[in-house]
Enzyme design. Structure first.
Site, PDB file in Angstrom:
ATOM      1  N   ASN A  16      37.550  52.269  31.691  1.00  0.00           N
ATOM      2  CA  ASN A  16      37.223  51.015  30.974  1.00  0.00           C
ATOM      3  C   ASN A  16      35.980  51.019  30.302  1.00  0.00           C
ATOM      4  OD1 ASN A  16      35.022  50.069  32.662  1.00  0.00           O
ATOM      5  ND2 ASN A  16      36.469  50.246  34.539  1.00  0.00           N
ATOM      6  N   ASP A  44      41.101  48.901  39.358  1.00  0.00           N
ATOM      7  CA  ASP A  44      41.507  48.557  40.225  1.00  0.00           C
ATOM      8  C   ASP A  44      42.882  49.499  40.921  1.00  0.00           C
ATOM      9  OD1 ASP A  44      40.417  45.917  40.582  1.00  0.00           O
ATOM     10  OD2 ASP A  44      41.397  45.489  38.682  1.00  0.00           O
ATOM     11  N   LYS A  62      47.680  70.233  33.460  1.00  0.00           N
ATOM     12  CA  LYS A  62      47.730  69.656  32.084  1.00  0.00           C
ATOM     13  C   LYS A  62      49.294  68.801  32.084  1.00  0.00           C
ATOM     14  CE  LYS A  62      46.575  68.644  27.507  1.00  0.00           C
ATOM     15  NZ  LYS A  62      46.295  69.426  26.293  1.00  0.00           N
ATOM     16  N   ILE A  95      35.825  47.724  47.200  1.00  0.00           N
ATOM     17  CA  ILE A  95      34.492  47.977  47.827  1.00  0.00           C
ATOM     18  C   ILE A  95      33.842  46.648  48.107  1.00  0.00           C
ATOM     19  CG2 ILE A  95      32.253  49.038  47.302  1.00  0.00           C
ATOM     20  CD1 ILE A  95      33.797  50.684  45.057  1.00  0.00           C
ATOM     21  N   LYS A 102      36.918  33.812  43.274  1.00  0.00           N
ATOM     22  CA  LYS A 102      36.704  35.213  43.661  1.00  0.00           C
ATOM     23  C   LYS A 102      35.568  35.289  44.827  1.00  0.00           C
ATOM     24  CE  LYS A 102      37.542  38.136  40.410  1.00  0.00           C
ATOM     25  NZ  LYS A 102      37.399  38.750  39.110  1.00  0.00           N
ATOM     26  N   LYS A 131      36.445  37.096  48.090  1.00  0.00           N
ATOM     27  CA  LYS A 131      36.016  38.567  48.384  1.00  0.00           C
ATOM     28  C   LYS A 131      34.784  38.278  49.576  1.00  0.00           C
ATOM     29  CE  LYS A 131      36.936  40.832  44.273  1.00  0.00           C
ATOM     30  NZ  LYS A 131      37.011  42.317  43.927  1.00  0.00           N
TER      31      LYS A 131
END
Ligand code: C5P
Length: 403
Positions: free
Chosen positions: A219, A287, A296, A314, A345, A349
Site C-alpha cells: 500500500n 488486512d 515465480k 495487531i 473503530k 478495536k
C-alpha cells in the site's frame, strides 16, 4: 553538528573526558569544556583546550562579561550539557540545586537536555544518598547513564566505573539528533524529557504480503508519520521501539528499530517488544494476505486467482492482551465518513484513542497531515500541519495523559 558543553568533574575517570572530546571532534561536533576545581587535579585545562580547540572555563569569575550574564549565555549556547565524569558530590549538588561554582551554576541555569555519566567508588554509587540523588535527577528529566560494572581504580569491584566513552558519545548524539520542529502553542516542550522511563512501541509504514518470490501486495504508506512520532517520543526521553514495514527512511536518533515485511512478522515483533507503557499503531497493515507461490508465477499461465485470508489485527489483539499498554493508540485512514468510522473503530478495536486522517488527498506519502483525535470524550479536529507537527502534538497529549 551539535554544540556540547562538557563539564568535567573531579575523579580519576576525568582523563577519559579527553578521549570523549576526541570522539566528538572527529564526528564534527563542537565541545566547550568546563573544568571543576576537582577535575583540574586530574586533567589540565591545556589538554582539554588543545583537544577541543576551544577555551576552557574553570571559574565563575573568569567569565569576563557578567553584564551580559556570561554563565547564562554559556549554558544556553549549547545544544546539550554533558557531565563526565559526574562525581557523587556533583550529583548531590545537582539534585539539591546548589550553585556554588561555575559547573553547578551552569547546570542550574541551562534550559538544554542534560546527560550525566557517573563515575565513583562502588560504595559511593550504591549509597542510599547517591541513589536518592540519581532518582531525583531522573525525575527532573536528567538522563543519568548507568555506570559500568568492573574493577575500580581504588581496587574494589562493582558498579561505578565510567561508561565507555563510545557509549557516552552514542547517548549524547542520540539525544541531540532528534529535534522535530517545535510546534507553537504546545504546553510542554517535547524536548523536556518528560517521557523518560517510559517504553513507547510504535508501528509504522506499510506491510508487504508476498504473492510469489518477486511480487507483493503493498500500500502507499510512506512511514513518515510513524517515524515522526518515534522521533518526537525519543526527543521527549522515552525508550522507543519502532517496528517498521518496508520503507526508505532513516532511523531517528535514539530509536530502536526493527524492520519487518509482512503483517504476521509485525504482529510477532510487537509481541516480542512488550511490555510497553504506550503503543501507537500507525502502520497501514495489510488486512489480507495470500498463500504465496514458492516459485515465480508465469505470465503464460494467465492471471492468477488469488485467494485472500485475513491477517491478524495487531491493534485489536493488543487491546485484548493482559499485557495491554496503559495507553493504546490506533490510526484510522479513511476516505469517507472520517469521524463516524474512526469513532466506531475506537470501540470496535478497544483502543483508547484513534488518530483519524482523511487519506483521499495526498496524505499518504506526503509531508502534511490533518487529523482528528478521537477519545472517550469525543472528537477534536486538529489544525492541519506537517507530520512532524502532528507528531509533536500527539506526544504532548501523551505527556499530559501520563502525568
Ligand atoms: O481496521 P483499520 O486497518 O482501518 O485500522 C487501523 C488501525 O489498526 C491502525 O492503528 C493500524 O495500525 C491497526 N491495524 C493493525 N493490524 C491490522 C490492521 C490494522 O494493527 N491487521
Amino acid at each position: 553538528m551539535a554544540r556540547i558543553l562538557l563539564i568535567v568533574g573531579g575523579g580519576i575517570a576525568a582523563y577519559k573526558a579527553s578521549e570523549l572530546i576526541r570522539l566528538f571532534r572527529k564526528a564534527g561536533h563542537a565541545v566547550t569544556p568546563v573544568l571543576t576545581a576537582g577535575g583540574a587535579h586530574f586533567v589540565t585545562p591545556m589538554t582539554l583546550a588543545a583537544l577541543a580547540e576551544s577555551p576552557v572555563y574553570t571559574s565563575l569569575w573568569d567569565l569576563k562579561d557578567e553584564s551580559e550574564m556570561g554563565h547564562i549565555q554559556l549554558s544556553r549556547a549549547a545544544d546539550i550539557v554533558l557531565v563526565c565524569p559526574a562525581t557523587a558530590d556533583l550529583l548531590a549538588k545537582m539534585a539539591a540545586g546548589v550553585a556554588d561554582d561555575l559547573a553547578t551554576t551552569l547546570l542550574l541555569a541551562t534550559d538544554k537536555p542534560v546527560v550525566v555519566a557517573p563515575a565513583m567508588n562502588v560504595r559511593m554509587w550504591l549509597h542510599p544518598a547517591t541513589q536518592r540523588n540519581v532518582a531525583r535527577l531522573k525525575a527532573d528529566g536528567v538522563t543519568v547513564m548507568d555506570p559500568d560494572d568492573g574493577a575500580m581504580a581504588c581496587g574494589e569491584f562493582g558498579p561505578g566505573r565510567l561508561p565507555e566513552p563510545e557509549d557516552i558519545f552514542q547517548q549524547v548524539v542520540a539525544l541531540v539528533s532528534v529535534r522535530p520542529e517545535l510546534v507553537e502553542g504546545l504546553s510542554l516542550a517535547t524536548g523536556s524529557l518528560a517521557l523518560a522511563g517510559h517504553h513507547i512501541l510504535i508501528t509504522a509504514g506499510p506491510t508487504h504480503e508476498p504473492i510469489d518470490p518477486v511480487r507483493v501486495i503493498a500500500n502507499r504508506s510512506s512511514g513518515k508519520q510513524g517515524f515522526a512520532i518515534a522521533a518526537a517520543a525519543a526527543n521527549a526521553g522515552a525508550r522507543v521501539t519502532l517496528i517498521a514495514g518496508p520503507v526508505a527512511l532513516p532511523t531517528p536518533g535514539g530509536v530502536a528499530r526493527i524492520d519487518v515485511e509482512t503483517a504476521e512478522q509485525m504482529a510477532a515483533a510487537v509481541e516480542a517488544a512488550l511490555p510497553a507503557d504506550v503503543a501507537i499503531l500507525v502502520a497501514a497493515v495489510a488486512d489480507w494476505k495470500v498463500a504465496p507461490s514458492p516459485v515465480k508465477l508465469k505470465k503464460s499461465a494467465g492471471p492468477p486467482a488469488l485467494t485472500f485470508t485475513a491477517n491478524p489485527d495487531i491493534l485489536a489483539t493488543l487491546a485484548a492482551r493482559p499485557q495491554r499498554p496503559r495507553l493504546l493508540i490506533g490510526f484510522a485512514a479513511e476516505t469517507e465518513n472520517l469521524v463516524a468510522n474512526a469513532t466506531a473503530k475506537r470501540t470496535a478495536k478497544g483502543a483508547d484513542w484513534i488518530v483519524a486522517n482523511d487519506v483521499s488527498g495526498d496524505v499518504m506519502g506526503g509531508s502534511h497531515n490533518q487529523v482528528h483525535l478521537i477519545t472517550a470524550a469525543g472528537d477534536e479536529a486538529w489544525e492541519a500541519g506537517t507530520k512532524d507537527a502532528v507528531a509533536a502534538r500527539l506526544i504532548d497529549r501523551i505527556i499530559q495523559e501520563l502525568a
